[in-house]
Design a protein around this motif. Structure first.
Motif, PDB file in Angstrom:
ATOM      1  N   LEU A 126       0.844  -1.198   0.000  1.00  0.00           N
ATOM      2  CA  LEU A 126       0.000   0.000   0.000  1.00  0.00           C
ATOM      3  C   LEU A 126       0.880   1.250   0.000  1.00  0.00           C
ATOM      4  O   LEU A 126       0.596   2.234  -0.685  1.00  0.00           O
ATOM      5  CB  LEU A 126      -0.896  -0.017   1.241  1.00  0.00           C
ATOM      6  CG  LEU A 126      -2.055   0.966   1.279  1.00  0.00           C
ATOM      7  CD1 LEU A 126      -3.079   0.619   0.218  1.00  0.00           C
ATOM      8  CD2 LEU A 126      -2.726   0.928   2.646  1.00  0.00           C
ATOM      9  N   ALA A 127       1.940   1.209   0.779  1.00  0.00           N
ATOM     10  CA  ALA A 127       2.840   2.364   0.844  1.00  0.00           C
ATOM     11  C   ALA A 127       3.557   2.549  -0.489  1.00  0.00           C
ATOM     12  O   ALA A 127       3.747   3.685  -0.948  1.00  0.00           O
ATOM     13  CB  ALA A 127       3.852   2.159   1.962  1.00  0.00           C
ATOM     14  N   GLN A 128       3.926   1.438  -1.124  1.00  0.00           N
ATOM     15  CA  GLN A 128       4.602   1.537  -2.427  1.00  0.00           C
ATOM     16  C   GLN A 128       3.622   1.968  -3.506  1.00  0.00           C
ATOM     17  O   GLN A 128       4.010   2.592  -4.485  1.00  0.00           O
ATOM     18  CB  GLN A 128       5.208   0.179  -2.800  1.00  0.00           C
ATOM     19  CG  GLN A 128       6.435  -0.174  -1.965  1.00  0.00           C
ATOM     20  CD  GLN A 128       6.944  -1.564  -2.268  1.00  0.00           C
ATOM     21  OE1 GLN A 128       6.169  -2.460  -2.574  1.00  0.00           O
ATOM     22  NE2 GLN A 128       8.251  -1.740  -2.179  1.00  0.00           N
ATOM     23  N   GLY A 129       2.366   1.623  -3.301  1.00  0.00           N
ATOM     24  CA  GLY A 129       1.336   1.970  -4.268  1.00  0.00           C
ATOM     25  C   GLY A 129       1.016   0.795  -5.173  1.00  0.00           C
ATOM     26  O   GLY A 129       1.921   0.144  -5.695  1.00  0.00           O
ATOM     27  N   TYR A 130      -0.266   0.520  -5.303  1.00  0.00           N
ATOM     28  CA  TYR A 130      -0.695  -0.558  -6.207  1.00  0.00           C
ATOM     29  C   TYR A 130      -0.637  -0.049  -7.633  1.00  0.00           C
ATOM     30  O   TYR A 130      -0.802   1.151  -7.882  1.00  0.00           O
ATOM     31  CB  TYR A 130      -2.121  -0.995  -5.866  1.00  0.00           C
ATOM     32  CG  TYR A 130      -2.177  -1.907  -4.658  1.00  0.00           C
ATOM     33  CD1 TYR A 130      -2.051  -3.283  -4.792  1.00  0.00           C
ATOM     34  CD2 TYR A 130      -2.337  -1.383  -3.382  1.00  0.00           C
ATOM     35  CE1 TYR A 130      -2.081  -4.119  -3.684  1.00  0.00           C
ATOM     36  CE2 TYR A 130      -2.372  -2.207  -2.267  1.00  0.00           C
ATOM     37  CZ  TYR A 130      -2.247  -3.577  -2.432  1.00  0.00           C
ATOM     38  OH  TYR A 130      -2.268  -4.391  -1.344  1.00  0.00           O
ATOM     39  N   GLU A 131      -0.399  -0.970  -8.542  1.00  0.00           N
ATOM     40  CA  GLU A 131      -0.421  -0.578  -9.950  1.00  0.00           C
ATOM     41  C   GLU A 131      -1.836  -0.132 -10.299  1.00  0.00           C
ATOM     42  O   GLU A 131      -2.797  -0.647  -9.722  1.00  0.00           O
ATOM     43  CB  GLU A 131      -0.031  -1.772 -10.828  1.00  0.00           C
ATOM     44  CG  GLU A 131       1.431  -2.107 -10.729  1.00  0.00           C
ATOM     45  CD  GLU A 131       1.744  -3.466 -11.335  1.00  0.00           C
ATOM     46  OE1 GLU A 131       0.999  -3.902 -12.224  1.00  0.00           O
ATOM     47  OE2 GLU A 131       2.723  -4.080 -10.896  1.00  0.00           O
ATOM     48  N   PRO A 132      -1.958   0.804 -11.239  1.00  0.00           N
ATOM     49  CA  PRO A 132      -3.294   1.288 -11.584  1.00  0.00           C
ATOM     50  C   PRO A 132      -4.215   0.123 -11.958  1.00  0.00           C
ATOM     51  O   PRO A 132      -3.824  -0.767 -12.722  1.00  0.00           O
ATOM     52  CB  PRO A 132      -3.046   2.202 -12.780  1.00  0.00           C
ATOM     53  CG  PRO A 132      -1.608   2.576 -12.675  1.00  0.00           C
ATOM     54  CD  PRO A 132      -0.906   1.451 -12.020  1.00  0.00           C
ATOM     55  N   GLY A 133      -5.404   0.129 -11.397  1.00  0.00           N
ATOM     56  CA  GLY A 133      -6.374  -0.921 -11.703  1.00  0.00           C
ATOM     57  C   GLY A 133      -6.163  -2.195 -10.905  1.00  0.00           C
ATOM     58  O   GLY A 133      -6.872  -3.179 -11.106  1.00  0.00           O
ATOM     59  N   HIS A 134      -5.184  -2.196 -10.014  1.00  0.00           N
ATOM     60  CA  HIS A 134      -4.918  -3.416  -9.240  1.00  0.00           C
ATOM     61  C   HIS A 134      -5.206  -3.242  -7.749  1.00  0.00           C
ATOM     62  O   HIS A 134      -4.840  -4.091  -6.947  1.00  0.00           O
ATOM     63  CB  HIS A 134      -3.456  -3.849  -9.411  1.00  0.00           C
ATOM     64  CG  HIS A 134      -3.212  -4.538 -10.710  1.00  0.00           C
ATOM     65  ND1 HIS A 134      -3.135  -3.859 -11.897  1.00  0.00           N
ATOM     66  CD2 HIS A 134      -3.046  -5.846 -10.999  1.00  0.00           C
ATOM     67  CE1 HIS A 134      -2.923  -4.724 -12.876  1.00  0.00           C
ATOM     68  NE2 HIS A 134      -2.866  -5.936 -12.364  1.00  0.00           N
ATOM     69  N   SER A 135      -5.881  -2.139  -7.413  1.00  0.00           N
ATOM     70  CA  SER A 135      -6.123  -1.916  -5.983  1.00  0.00           C
ATOM     71  C   SER A 135      -7.103  -2.945  -5.417  1.00  0.00           C
ATOM     72  O   SER A 135      -7.189  -3.114  -4.197  1.00  0.00           O
ATOM     73  CB  SER A 135      -6.628  -0.495  -5.747  1.00  0.00           C
ATOM     74  OG  SER A 135      -7.689  -0.231  -6.601  1.00  0.00           O
ATOM     75  N   TYR A 136      -7.835  -3.643  -6.294  1.00  0.00           N
ATOM     76  CA  TYR A 136      -8.752  -4.683  -5.827  1.00  0.00           C
ATOM     77  C   TYR A 136      -7.981  -5.791  -5.086  1.00  0.00           C
ATOM     78  O   TYR A 136      -8.541  -6.503  -4.250  1.00  0.00           O
ATOM     79  CB  TYR A 136      -9.550  -5.271  -6.992  1.00  0.00           C
ATOM     80  CG  TYR A 136      -8.699  -6.040  -7.980  1.00  0.00           C
ATOM     81  CD1 TYR A 136      -8.460  -7.406  -7.803  1.00  0.00           C
ATOM     82  CD2 TYR A 136      -8.118  -5.413  -9.085  1.00  0.00           C
ATOM     83  CE1 TYR A 136      -7.670  -8.116  -8.692  1.00  0.00           C
ATOM     84  CE2 TYR A 136      -7.323  -6.113  -9.961  1.00  0.00           C
ATOM     85  CZ  TYR A 136      -7.106  -7.468  -9.762  1.00  0.00           C
ATOM     86  OH  TYR A 136      -6.315  -8.162 -10.632  1.00  0.00           O
ATOM     87  N   GLU A 137      -6.693  -5.914  -5.402  1.00  0.00           N
ATOM     88  CA  GLU A 137      -5.874  -6.953  -4.743  1.00  0.00           C
ATOM     89  C   GLU A 137      -5.882  -6.765  -3.224  1.00  0.00           C
ATOM     90  O   GLU A 137      -5.869  -7.731  -2.470  1.00  0.00           O
ATOM     91  CB  GLU A 137      -4.423  -6.885  -5.253  1.00  0.00           C
ATOM     92  CG  GLU A 137      -4.287  -7.357  -6.679  1.00  0.00           C
ATOM     93  CD  GLU A 137      -2.903  -7.085  -7.250  1.00  0.00           C
ATOM     94  OE1 GLU A 137      -2.030  -6.606  -6.511  1.00  0.00           O
ATOM     95  OE2 GLU A 137      -2.713  -7.353  -8.452  1.00  0.00           O
ATOM     96  N   LEU A 138      -5.896  -5.497  -2.837  1.00  0.00           N
ATOM     97  CA  LEU A 138      -5.928  -5.183  -1.406  1.00  0.00           C
ATOM     98  C   LEU A 138      -7.204  -5.742  -0.771  1.00  0.00           C
ATOM     99  O   LEU A 138      -7.168  -6.341   0.308  1.00  0.00           O
ATOM    100  CB  LEU A 138      -5.863  -3.667  -1.239  1.00  0.00           C
ATOM    101  CG  LEU A 138      -5.780  -3.100   0.182  1.00  0.00           C
ATOM    102  CD1 LEU A 138      -5.014  -1.795   0.149  1.00  0.00           C
ATOM    103  CD2 LEU A 138      -7.130  -2.844   0.776  1.00  0.00           C
TER     104      LEU A 138
END
Lengths: 441, 319
Positions: A386-398
């Motif tokens: 989360l701190a590094q940042g999810y790739e665009p469109g991949h925040s669903y992984e969280l």
């Protein structure tokens, strides 16, 4: 539910009334602040004053270096050549912190040495180098070009080359931010460990002083376990809130009083600096060495998002591990008996921290992906990611990771609940692994 | 089974069996506890009493059988109508007496105000108002036992289950607790008492059940049990000469035992032979000695307990 809440409240009151709770609430965040303070200090010793002697036997610098006095460095010039030994021991040189040796060949080999008594900070080194460079630039421009120095500097523009990941062109993720994630994850696991041990001790104490049977005459074992976990969790949460408040106020206080220039816009926005002025250029130069930690703490980390997800993963992760600690506590025959079965839990917690570090170093590896979803490791790995940042469109992984953690917590709650129910009224035995399997049935 | 006819039954334990990993703790045990009675649950250590009490309190689930409370199948909701004082009981050492009462009282469904009111009543009754703000760790074992008792009865339960309630109490407090139990019984409460203190059981219980080696081996009123297990012995307390007493008896009587109470005062236990009756004994003695009292000797609960348990233990050892 009412009974679980009553048990939770009792646990909460008991915990927050203890001396260790108060100590950890105060000393914990203060320690963090002290560490941050020293990191700030080490990264930005701008107030230190240096006395530098420039030996310039050829008179290249013409006994001048800056158009106006620098508040942090005072330069003196010596016409002759000074031996290092002489500088080191000579009485008249003791007032100088460093000696800058400008030899005759400096205009061709572009090399000079600074002999210091005490190593200057990185920023001080940069400052001396910059100011010396600029003076030589003036000499060179005068000697080899027809331009005035002002004209030359108009033409001369520094080139900044930024190395960016093609998948992260805005440089939203970085190792440094990942470290902040790891810090968050470590805090989660620190709290889980501390309060997990509290759960374990509390359960085994209730067992050994036999109040547990009185309680079980009013509530069922699961309600009792849940109440205990919630109560101790609330205490953990309160402590975390105190940490946030104290650290937040401390950082604010530091910014406003101890380090008022930390967030000087001139330090932060390189592109907006005027390159015309001497001051502007100097600020540009020094901003390259600007303390990245300060930048990280105050600007680059999205504390709101991080804290929100931290709370979510903290709660679910705490339940996941807390029930396991409760189950171990309920299985013990005596208060000291459970120690051996706490070790695997502690190893798991340590492994989770390593998984966070591994993910920080190898964010793209398949093992990191596995750790991201594995409930034992996900609270810390997700924080790093989360701190590094999810790739665009991949925040669903969280959210998938969170869902897996929630489902696992419910399963563990059920399983540990069985161990708790069966083990809580077993006394005087020596706990063995087979007991756990037997009580799970 | 219809329960309309069984309205007098407060608790029905029906064919309860429970094993812990091949070890049978209870084997098809059934009990009926009537409303407003003090029911004694007796048995040697390890007989299964505590397991049965835990099953009644829903702390342990039975493998077989069920428990009915007031005609309804026992659920967690009924627990608020039960007061349970386990044998191995503890309190939170750092909590005050009042906070303890508040915590346990609220767990049993009372409001804060109710707890305070009722606690006040009990502290007054036991004359221990000054204990209210004392921490448990400041109390002696006996004092803590008293607090535990108060916390158990605070919510005025319909059914009180007490496992070894007299342990840890001095004789004065044993009497005090006995008196309280009798008062509760008079006010309509039902009490189950598990105890090794046979004297107390005999003194206050209406009915008893004996559990031994996981089975119920006997249940009934104390007087009935004593009646069925009496040995036809009578005791006579008299003043006079022991020789005169012995000479007065003829072959129809057998002296079992004698206690010398003073130089000329004795209690002698006599067993009838043949068809002889108590009246026949009195007839032969009158005029020979000064009879102060004479009565039928009934077995004490202690004797009944030992009589019932001992042969089984011996049989087991023999096997």
């Amino acid at each position: 539910m009412r009974n679980s809440w009553l048990i939770a409240l009792r646990e909460w009151k008991e915990r927050i009334g203890t001396r260790s709770f108060l100590m950890l609430s105060i000393l914990g965040p203060l320690t963090v602040l002290v560490v941050v303070y020293f990191l700030f200090i080490l990264g930005g010793q701008t107030k230190q004053h240096w006395n530098v002697l420039i030996t310039d036997p050829a008179g290249i610098m013409e006994s001048k270096i800056l158009p106006k006095e620098d508040a942090s460095i005072h330069y003196s010039f010596a016409d002759g050549y000074i031996e290092i030994k002489e500088f080191e021991k000579g009485k008249r040189f003791q007032e100088f912190d460093a000696m800058l040796e400008v030899n005759e060949k400096i205009l061709t080999n572009k090399t000079a040495f600074v002999f210091f008594r005490e190593k200057p900070s990185l920023q001080m080194q940069t400052r001396i180098q910059y100011q010396c460079e600029r003076r030589l630039e003036e000499v060179l421009v005068k000697q080899f070009t027809k331009f005035s120095i002002a004209e030359f500097r108009k033409i001369k523009q520094p080139l900044t080359i930024g190395f960016r990941n093609v998948y992260d062109p805005n440089d939203e993720s970085s190792d440094l931010r990942g470290w902040v994630g790891l810090f968050y994850g470590t805090i989660i696991f620190l709290f889980i460990f501390l309060f997990g041990m509290t759960i374990l001790r509390s359960v085994s104490r209730e067992k050994s002083n036999r109040i547990v049977e009185v309680l079980l005459g009013c509530v069922n074992p699961r309600q009792l376990m849940l109440g205990k976990i919630v109560g101790i969790g609330l205490a953990a949460f309160l402590q975390f809130a105190i940490w946030c408040l104290v650290i937040g106020l401390g950082l604010y206080f530091m910014r406003e009083t101890l380090f008022p220039n930390l967030l000087d816009p001139s330090n932060m926005n390189i592109a907006q600096l005027s390159m015309d002025s001497q001051l502007g250029q100097e600020q540009f130069f020094t901003s390259r060495e600007y303390n990245e930690f300060v930048n990280l703490v105050y600007e680059r980390v999205n504390f709101t998002d991080m804290t929100a997800y931290f709370i979510l993963f903290f709660i679910v992760g705490y339940f996941f591990y807390g029930t396991l600690f409760a189950a171990v506590g309920a299985s013990t025959g005596s208060e000291s008996d459970g120690q051996q079965f706490v070790l695997p839990l502690i190893f798991t917690l340590c492994f989770a921290l390593y998984a966070g570090y591994y993910s920080l170093m190898n964010p793209e590896s398949s093992l990191s992906t596995l750790f991201h979803y594995l409930p034992f490791t996900s609270p810390v790995v997700v924080m790093v990611k989360l701190a590094q940042g999810y790739e665009p469109g991949h925040s669903y992984e969280l959210f998938i990771s969170l869902l897996i953690l929630i489902i696992s917590s419910l399963a563990v709650l059920r399983l540990a609940g069985r161990i708790y129910s069966n083990g809580i009224l077993q006394f005087g035995h020596r706990v063995q692994l087979k007991h756990f399997f037997r009580w799970m049935k | 089974m219809s329960y309309s006819l069984e309205s007098n039954t407060m608790l029905e334990v029906q064919n309860i069996s429970k094993s812990f990993h091949r070890k049978v703790a209870l084997d098809d045990v059934s009990l009926n506890i009537h409303k407003g009675e003090i029911f004694g649950m007796l048995g040697p250590n390890g007989a299964g009493k505590t397991t049965l009490i835990r099953i009644i309190n829903k702390i342990v689930q039975p493998d077989k059988g069920l428990v009915r409370f007031n005609g309804e199948i026992m659920t967690q909701n009924h627990l608020s109508q039960i007061g349970y004082l386990p044998e191995e009981r503890g309190l939170y050492r750092s909590m005050t007496v009042e906070n303890h009462a508040l915590f346990l009282g609220q767990l049993r469904g009372l409001s804060k105000a109710d707890v305070k009111l009722k606690l006040n009543y009990w502290l007054d009754k036991f004359d221990i108002q000054n204990w209210r703000d004392k921490r448990i760790e400041e109390l002696s074992k006996g004092m803590a036992q008293k607090v535990q008792f108060i916390c158990t009865v605070l919510h005025e339960p319909q059914l009180l289950i007490l496992d070894e309630p007299f342990s840890g109490f001095d004789p004065i407090n044993v009497e005090l607790i006995k008196q309280e139990l009798i008062e509760m019984k008079i006010s309509g409460k039902t009490i189950i008492l598990s105890s090794h203190n046979m004297e107390s059981v005999e003194a206050i219980c209406d009915r008893v059940a004996l559990i031994h080696q996981s089975k119920k081996i006997m249940e009934g009123r104390i007087s009935e049990l004593q009646e069925t297990r009496k040995k036809g012995e009578y005791a006579v307390r008299f003043r006079g000469s022991m020789i005169a007493f012995v000479n007065a008896l003829w072959t129809g009587f057998e002296i079992v035992d004698k206690d010398i109470l003073g130089d000329d005062k004795f209690v002698v236990r006599v067993k009838m032979r043949g068809e002889n009756k108590f009246e026949d004994l009195l007839k032969v003695l009158i005029g020979q000695i000064n009879i102060e009292a004479a009565w039928e000797v009934l077995p004490s609960m202690q004797e009944i307990f030992i009589d019932l348990v001992q042969p089984k233990i011996e049989n087991n050892h023999a096997q």
